[in-house]
Enzyme design. Structure first.
Site, PDB file in Angstrom:
ATOM      1  CD  GLU A 183      -3.068   0.603   0.412  1.00  0.00           C
ATOM      2  OE1 GLU A 183      -4.090   1.434   0.183  1.00  0.00           O
ATOM      3  OE2 GLU A 183      -3.071  -0.646  -0.287  1.00  0.00           O
TER       4      GLU A 183
ATOM      5  CG  ASP B  19      -1.785  10.170   6.257  1.00  0.00           C
ATOM      6  OD1 ASP B  19      -2.167   9.059   6.441  1.00  0.00           O
ATOM      7  OD2 ASP B  19      -1.391  10.539   5.271  1.00  0.00           O
TER       8      ASP B  19
END
Length: 268
Positions: A49, A60
């Site tokens: 990924e 994030d």
């Protein structure tokens, strides 16, 4: 069969789960990024990924935000990322490779153009972190046109209506979130999610990969015991990169050891 289908079939026969590490393309530099990915694959990663650096990565946590900043400072652009991706595809023709993206990076070049480039580079899947399912139609349609699997997030509080929608649209895999919030977590225990994996399987969904907060072999095992077909580990991998920026040989050694240990947990 697609690369994901081939992988999951192969692992099921071996009674193993999938280990899928996440890294940001170009972190900390394009050349070292390729060495890092080689180390991950050689040490047992079943799929990848990969993130394309974006200046405002909302989903994030600080570890991956720092990785994004390092890559941007190294001059990494989406164009450079596609060059790196083409290199990886040539080197690993059977390895499933997915992208974890933000919508701006897809919309800016044009949705159709972006997915066409993904297909040309041999990308298997694209997950757009900031596009909810109800707004995904144009992205889904373009992904379908070019044979790229659209990946969707399944939150831990998903109701049955959402599970049915996910199952109907899922290809490649379903990204099962361990929890809400941003990536990276120090919580040692993962919540039980077997009710979600069981229901998704009953609805005919693609296999689930569980991510967010997967940092230890015990957490990998917990994800698999909860019915996931595998685990995605990002912040823990990227943190090892950050800790050894000045000593790349040690960085690669630590990454290999970590991936080997995490992969071993998929066979327990």
């Amino acid at each position: 069969m697609t690369r994901y289908q081939t992988l999951f079939t192969h692992l099921q026969r071996r009674q193993e789960g999938a280990l899928v590490p996440f890294v940001t393309l170009g972190d900390p530099t394009p050349s070292l990024s390729l060495q890092i990915i080689d180390a991950l694959v050689e040490s047992g990663a079943d799929a990848l990924e990969l993130g394309i650096p974006f200046s405002d990565p909302l989903a994030d946590g600080p570890v991956i935000q720092s990785a994004t900043l390092r890559a941007l400072q190294a001059g990494v652009t989406p164009e450079r990322c596609f060059t790196l991706l083409a290199t990886l595809r040539e080197k690993y023709p059977q390895l499933p490779i997915g992208l974890l993206m933000y919508a701006n990076l897809v919309v800016n070049p044009g949705i159709d153009t972006f997915y066409r480039r993904c297909a040309q580079a041999g990308i298997d899947s694209v997950l757009i972190a900031d596009v909810p399912l109800e707004e995904s139609a144009p992205f889904h349609a373009a992904a379908q046109r070019y044979g790229v699997a659209p990946i969707y997030l399944c939150p831990p509080n998903a109701d049955d209506v959402l599970l049915q929608q996910l199952a109907a649209r899922s290809q490649g895999y379903v990204y099962l979130l361990s929890r809400a919030g941003v990536t990276g977590s120090d919580r040692p225990c993962l919540p039980p999610l077997r009710h979600l994996t069981t229901r998704l399987a009953a609805l005919g969904a693609a296999p689930t990969l569980q991510g967010f907060g997967i940092q230890t072999p015990d957490q990998v095992r917990s994800a698999l015991d909860g019915g996931a077909a595998g685990a995605i580990s990002g912040s823990a991998v990227v943190d090892l990169i950050a800790r050894h920026l000045d000593t790349p040989p040690q960085m690669l050694q630590q990454l290999r050891a970590f991936i080997q240990t995490m992969k071993a947990a998929t066979r327990a």
